[in-house]
Design an enzyme around this catalytic site. Structure first.
Site, PDB file in Angstrom:
ATOM      1  N   ASN A   9       8.132  -3.237   8.271  1.00  0.00           N
ATOM      2  CA  ASN A   9       7.403  -2.011   7.933  1.00  0.00           C
ATOM      3  C   ASN A   9       6.225  -1.906   8.893  1.00  0.00           C
ATOM      4  OD1 ASN A   9       5.885   0.009   6.783  1.00  0.00           O
ATOM      5  ND2 ASN A   9       5.392  -1.134   4.909  1.00  0.00           N
ATOM      6  N   TRP A  10       6.357  -1.009   9.842  1.00  0.00           N
ATOM      7  CA  TRP A  10       5.322  -0.906  10.883  1.00  0.00           C
ATOM      8  C   TRP A  10       4.104  -0.117  10.421  1.00  0.00           C
ATOM      9  CZ3 TRP A  10       8.720   0.326  15.870  1.00  0.00           C
ATOM     10  CH2 TRP A  10       9.583  -0.766  16.088  1.00  0.00           C
ATOM     11  N   LYS A  11       4.180   0.451   9.218  1.00  0.00           N
ATOM     12  CA  LYS A  11       3.050   1.200   8.650  1.00  0.00           C
ATOM     13  C   LYS A  11       2.509   2.220   9.666  1.00  0.00           C
ATOM     14  CE  LYS A  11       2.233  -2.613   5.542  1.00  0.00           C
ATOM     15  NZ  LYS A  11       1.314  -3.387   4.711  1.00  0.00           N
ATOM     16  N   HIS A  95       6.123   2.167  -1.738  1.00  0.00           N
ATOM     17  CA  HIS A  95       5.328   1.038  -1.249  1.00  0.00           C
ATOM     18  C   HIS A  95       3.969   1.048  -1.963  1.00  0.00           C
ATOM     19  CE1 HIS A  95       2.840  -1.407   1.393  1.00  0.00           C
ATOM     20  NE2 HIS A  95       3.963  -1.986   1.764  1.00  0.00           N
ATOM     21  N   GLU A  97       1.067   0.764  -0.987  1.00  0.00           N
ATOM     22  CA  GLU A  97       0.027   1.594  -0.352  1.00  0.00           C
ATOM     23  C   GLU A  97       0.211   3.062  -0.719  1.00  0.00           C
ATOM     24  OE1 GLU A  97       0.717   0.001   3.551  1.00  0.00           O
ATOM     25  OE2 GLU A  97      -0.124  -1.893   2.863  1.00  0.00           O
ATOM     26  N   GLU A 167       6.806  -6.850  -4.110  1.00  0.00           N
ATOM     27  CA  GLU A 167       5.653  -7.129  -3.253  1.00  0.00           C
ATOM     28  C   GLU A 167       4.388  -7.223  -4.105  1.00  0.00           C
ATOM     29  OE1 GLU A 167       6.356  -5.682   1.030  1.00  0.00           O
ATOM     30  OE2 GLU A 167       5.800  -3.931  -0.132  1.00  0.00           O
ATOM     31  N   GLY A 173      -0.864  -8.133   3.275  1.00  0.00           N
ATOM     32  CA  GLY A 173      -1.879  -8.056   4.322  1.00  0.00           C
ATOM     33  C   GLY A 173      -3.050  -9.006   4.113  1.00  0.00           C
ATOM     34  N   SER A 213       2.762 -10.914   3.199  1.00  0.00           N
ATOM     35  CA  SER A 213       2.388 -11.999   4.118  1.00  0.00           C
ATOM     36  C   SER A 213       3.555 -12.932   4.457  1.00  0.00           C
ATOM     37  CB  SER A 213       1.189 -12.789   3.571  1.00  0.00           C
ATOM     38  OG  SER A 213       0.075 -11.933   3.430  1.00  0.00           O
ATOM     39  N   GLY A 234       5.271  -6.742   6.890  1.00  0.00           N
ATOM     40  CA  GLY A 234       4.304  -5.819   7.478  1.00  0.00           C
ATOM     41  C   GLY A 234       3.749  -6.376   8.769  1.00  0.00           C
ATOM     42  N   GLY A 235       2.586  -7.004   8.688  1.00  0.00           N
ATOM     43  CA  GLY A 235       1.870  -7.488   9.875  1.00  0.00           C
ATOM     44  C   GLY A 235       2.720  -8.247  10.879  1.00  0.00           C
TER      45      GLY A 235
HETATM   46  P1  PGA Z   1       2.339  -7.842   5.068  1.00  0.00           P
HETATM   47  O1  PGA Z   1       2.838  -6.435   4.459  1.00  0.00           O
HETATM   48  O2  PGA Z   1       3.556  -8.570   5.538  1.00  0.00           O
HETATM   49  O3  PGA Z   1       1.400  -7.453   6.181  1.00  0.00           O
HETATM   50  O4  PGA Z   1       1.644  -8.554   3.956  1.00  0.00           O
HETATM   51  C1  PGA Z   1       3.984  -6.370   3.675  1.00  0.00           C
HETATM   52  C2  PGA Z   1       4.245  -4.943   3.263  1.00  0.00           C
HETATM   53  O5  PGA Z   1       3.282  -4.215   3.013  1.00  0.00           O
HETATM   54  O6  PGA Z   1       5.405  -4.498   3.171  1.00  0.00           O
END
Ligand code: PGA
Length: 251
Positions: A9-11, A95, A97, A167, A173, A213, A234-235
């Site tokens: 997920n490149w956000k 998600h 967010e 999640e 994050g 993470s 994500g990251g």
């Molecule tokens: P993260 O994000 O790997 O940076 O914790 C995961 C996500 O939001 O899908």
């Protein structure tokens, strides 16, 4: 029997050029890996270019959100069929967010999931508890409510197009991964819940991804748990080398 899914997920990161650099670097690093469904989710504006870049590769394309209507006066929204049109096979829905910052509720997640599934997309439906909810021992009740609401009214056959992502919000994050045991416990709970709400064969077949993470050094432990079928990253998905190391957990 459940093919693992590793989704990046490149956000809200990367221009079209940067997205292309990333995927072009990623392709050869994962090219030999046919045991895993590898998915990347760039920003909307990069979808078309990334779709061209991944043609003929083992990488699939996801969007990070969609709307539930097919068309109409809905300024700023993107319909599932348009995501199909641009080459997406998957879409991330609900998600944390989106739930935290954009007012997504189980009801909107449910509408989007149904719309995505009926357009033939695979919906990656996200659930997860907040830190305060975990600390007050509400994890299972929160997850139960989210799963029930988000997947309400789906037919058994729709599950061919549903992937669940657990999640924990406190792990996203933050560098704080759930332990293998904490994640497995919730995944097993979700699978049992799916048995109760739908049936055993749906529960046996549905992929449940962990997110929060995930890194090259913790992916193997997570993936060795019986009910963890993949990762939403994500990251660590923003660098080809780290995402490839995660996607290649099995080789
Ligand atoms: P993260 O994000 O790997 O940076 O914790 C995961 C996500 O939001 O899908």
């Amino acid at each position: 029997m459940r093919i693992p899914v590793i989704a990046g997920n490149w956000k809200l990161f990367k221009t079209i050029a940067e997205s292309l650099d990333l995927v072009n670097e990623l392709k050869p690093l994962v090219a030999g890996n046919h045991g895993v469904e590898i998915v990347v989710a760039p920003v909307f504006t990069a979808l078309s270019s990334i779709n061209d870049a991944i043609k003929g590769s083992n990488i699939s394309l996801a969007a990070q959100d969609c709307y539930w209507e097919e068309e109409g006066a809905f300024t700023g929204e993107v319909a599932p069929k348009l995501l199909k049109d641009v080459g997406c096979s998957h879409v991330i829905i609900g998600h944390s967010e989106r739930r935290q910052y954009f007012g997504e509720t189980d009801l909107t997640v449910n509408k989007k999931t149904k719309a995505a599934v009926s357009a033939g997309l695979k919906a990656i439906v996200c659930v997860g508890e907040l830190l305060a909810e975990r600390e007050s021992e509400q994890t299972f009740s929160v997850i139960e409510k989210q799963i029930q609401g988000s997947l309400a009214g789906l037919a058994v056959e729709d599950f061919a197009h549903v992937i669940i992502a657990y999640e924990p919000v406190w792990a996203i994050g933050t560098g704080k991964t759930a332990t293998d045991g904490q994640a497995q416990e919730v995944h097993a709970f979700i699978r049992k819940l799916i048995t109760r709400l739908f049936n055993q064969s749906v529960a046996d077949a549905v992929r449940i991804l962990y997110g929060g993470s995930v890194k090259p050094d913790n992916v193997k432990g997570l993936m060795s748990q019986p009910d963890i079928d993949g990762a939403l990253v994500g990251g660590a998905s923003l660098k080809a080398e780290t995402f490839a190391a995660i996607a290649n957990f099995n080789v």
